[in-house]
Enzyme design. Structure first.
Site, PDB file in Angstrom:
ATOM      1  N   ARG A  47      16.056 -27.378 -29.226  1.00 55.67           N
ATOM      2  CA  ARG A  47      17.070 -26.408 -28.794  1.00 55.67           C
ATOM      3  C   ARG A  47      16.918 -26.108 -27.303  1.00 55.67           C
ATOM      4  NH1 ARG A  47      15.740 -21.563 -29.235  1.00 55.67           N
ATOM      5  NH2 ARG A  47      14.864 -21.667 -31.331  1.00 55.67           N
ATOM      6  N   TYR A  99      44.099 -21.673 -24.225  1.00 57.25           N
ATOM      7  CA  TYR A  99      43.892 -22.259 -25.553  1.00 57.25           C
ATOM      8  C   TYR A  99      43.747 -21.149 -26.593  1.00 57.25           C
ATOM      9  CZ  TYR A  99      41.594 -25.077 -29.146  1.00 57.25           C
ATOM     10  OH  TYR A  99      41.258 -25.701 -30.312  1.00 57.25           O
ATOM     11  N   ASP A 171      38.683 -23.906 -17.281  1.00 56.10           N
ATOM     12  CA  ASP A 171      38.627 -24.849 -18.403  1.00 56.10           C
ATOM     13  C   ASP A 171      39.361 -26.116 -17.945  1.00 56.10           C
ATOM     14  OD1 ASP A 171      39.269 -26.373 -20.674  1.00 56.10           O
ATOM     15  OD2 ASP A 171      39.421 -24.621 -21.973  1.00 56.10           O
ATOM     16  N   LYS A 196      37.779 -33.834 -26.309  1.00 58.50           N
ATOM     17  CA  LYS A 196      39.024 -34.439 -25.847  1.00 58.50           C
ATOM     18  C   LYS A 196      38.724 -35.632 -24.920  1.00 58.50           C
ATOM     19  CE  LYS A 196      40.390 -30.799 -28.131  1.00 58.50           C
ATOM     20  NZ  LYS A 196      40.657 -29.502 -27.500  1.00 58.50           N
TER      21      LYS A 196
HETATM   22  C1  LIG Z   1      40.244 -28.090 -27.748  1.00 58.75           C
HETATM   23  C2  LIG Z   1      40.159 -27.141 -26.631  1.00 58.75           C
HETATM   24  C3  LIG Z   1      39.180 -26.143 -26.584  1.00 58.75           C
HETATM   25  C4  LIG Z   1      38.208 -25.896 -27.733  1.00 58.75           C
HETATM   26  O1  LIG Z   1      37.300 -26.939 -27.868  1.00 58.75           O
HETATM   27  P1  LIG Z   1      36.636 -27.360 -29.280  1.00 58.75           P
HETATM   28  O2  LIG Z   1      35.828 -28.540 -28.909  1.00 58.75           O
HETATM   29  O3  LIG Z   1      37.772 -27.655 -30.222  1.00 58.75           O
HETATM   30  O4  LIG Z   1      35.838 -26.187 -29.748  1.00 58.75           O
HETATM   31  C5  LIG Z   1      39.117 -25.328 -25.464  1.00 58.75           C
HETATM   32  N1  LIG Z   1      39.994 -25.473 -24.440  1.00 58.75           N
HETATM   33  C6  LIG Z   1      40.954 -26.401 -24.457  1.00 58.75           C
HETATM   34  C7  LIG Z   1      41.889 -26.511 -23.305  1.00 58.75           C
HETATM   35  C8  LIG Z   1      41.077 -27.277 -25.540  1.00 58.75           C
HETATM   36  O5  LIG Z   1      42.058 -28.195 -25.550  1.00 58.75           O
END
Ligand SMILES: *Cc1c(COP(=O)(O)O)cnc(C)c1O
Length: 381
Positions: A47, A99, A171, A196
């Site tokens: 961890r 999001y 983000d 993604k």
């Molecule tokens: C998918 C997404 C998240 C969340 O991520 P996870 O891996 O699904 O927890 C946060 N911000 C954006 C812009 C996203 O597309």
């Protein structure tokens, strides 16, 4: 080794194994040997640190030009660990189009821990400035929003933030470091859902955060290690491998998206297209100045009276699914799927109509994608 695409493939040189393996091994070890009680070991417990995860963390820190990176078990876990650097009584300014899961963490989780927030249109720096209070600590936004691809200037936002000594948190999921490096534009923390584009194959849930300076890095590390939402060595390896092909994948996502936009522009069934590459908007202006490409997500509205459900169910190569940023193309109806949690009034306010379709353009041959879209449009007649 200085060029970005080369860094994607090679990461930081490891020189730490005796086998000559060209890739960093997957170290499935939760604990590590102390040569003696007094030893200062680099790793003691997974961890707190793991060489496979560490390789990925260094890799992303390097790509985003930060001092330290952190890998989490999801993008949401990364967002949670970053926002947990604040304390009760702090106030955050957030983009009003963030999001849904992020909004849930802020509104339903951190609000219970007495962190206040105000949602504003971050495209407008005056609106940000007007929302600043004595206890404001940070501005949090997505440079390209979901699903309408509104673009916020990282530079202009960071300028306001610096004036008031606030942190700028971006983000960067939709663009990836290949298309934008927010820390170079003035941001302090960058976050990714590595689920993604970074991993790019719809086979892992992962998140990353990168800090620009050591103080912020220390605070995020404390949260990562104490909350413990770390990425496993196996999943760290999947993200690492995905990143090696980020440049070639993104190039194809970009060229396919441009061709699909051109196709959609030629079709009478389409009422409106949302893509920052289309000239003549503020979104295009900002994206041109601050990114190296307009991304692989294209949203569009079908004309009133056309059956949007039938349309998204009518593609066959392009699969009906949420998520985005992977090699395969995915289509969805935000009002029924990704943004179904919003009330009808909130959806309308956010511009999410029943006719709005979001397409995550994959890296298939664009001719096949266009044929698939055309077939489904033809069936609406
Ligand atoms: C998918 C997404 C998240 C969340 O991520 P996870 O891996 O699904 O927890 C946060 N911000 C954006 C812009 C996203 O597309």
């Amino acid at each position: 080794m200085t060029e970005f695409d080369t860094k994607l493939v090679h990461g930081k040189p490891q020189n730490d194994n005796n086998t000559g393996a060209v890739n960093v091994p997957i170290y499935n070890s939760s604990t590590y040997i102390y040569p003696s009680v007094e030893s200062k070991v680099k790793y003691d417990y997974e961890r707190s640190g793991n060489p496979t995860r560490g390789y990925l963390e260094d890799q992303v820190a390097q790509l985003e030009n930060g001092v330290r990176g952190f890998a989490f078990s999801s993008g949401s876990a990364a967002i949670h660990a970053v926002l947990a650097i604040f304390k009760p009584g702090d106030h955050l300014i957030i983009g009003k189009e963030i999001y849904g899961g992020t909004f849930r963490i802020i509104n339903d989780f951190f609000k219970r821990w007495k962190i206040e927030f105000t949602a504003v249109d971050t495209q407008n720096p005056e609106e940000i400035e007007a929302a600043i209070k004595p206890n404001t600590k940070a501005i949090y936004f997505e440079s390209f929003t979901n699903p309408l691809l509104h673009v916020t200037s990282v530079k202009a936002t960071a300028k306001v933030a610096k004036k008031y000594n606030l942190l700028t948190i971006v983000d960067n999921t939709f663009l990836s470091p290949y298309l934008q490096r927010p820390l170079n534009l003035g941001a302090d923390i960058v976050i990714h859902s590595a689920t993604k584009y970074l991993s790019g194959h719809s086979d892992v849930i992962a998140g990353m955060a990168v800090a620009k300076n050591q103080d912020i890095a220390d605070r995020i590390y404390f949260n990562q290690n104490s909350i413990g939402s770390t990425l496993s060595p196996e999943d760290s390896n999947l993200v690492r491998r995905g990143i090696q092909t980020l440049a070639v994948r993104m190039d194809r996502h970009l060229s396919n998206a441009a061709k699909i936009v051109e196709f959609l522009q030629s079709r009478s069934e389409i009422a409106k297209i949302y893509y920052p590459g289309i000239k003549g908007s503020k979104d295009n202006e900002i994206a041109t100045a601050e990114t190296d490409g307009f991304g692989g997500i294209v949203s569009f509205e079908l004309k009133d009276g056309l059956d949007s459900t039938k349309f998204v169910e009518g593609t066959s190569l392009i699969q009906l699914a949420v998520s985005l940023g992977a090699v395969e193309s995915l289509i969805e109806l935000p009002y029924k799927m990704t943004h179904a949690e919003l009330s009808p009034e909130e959806q309308l306010k956010a511009g999410i109509t029943h006719q709005l379709v979001r397409l995550s353009v994959g890296i298939e041959d664009p001719k096949d994608l266009i044929t698939d879209l055309a077939k489904s449009l033809d069936n609406l007649a």
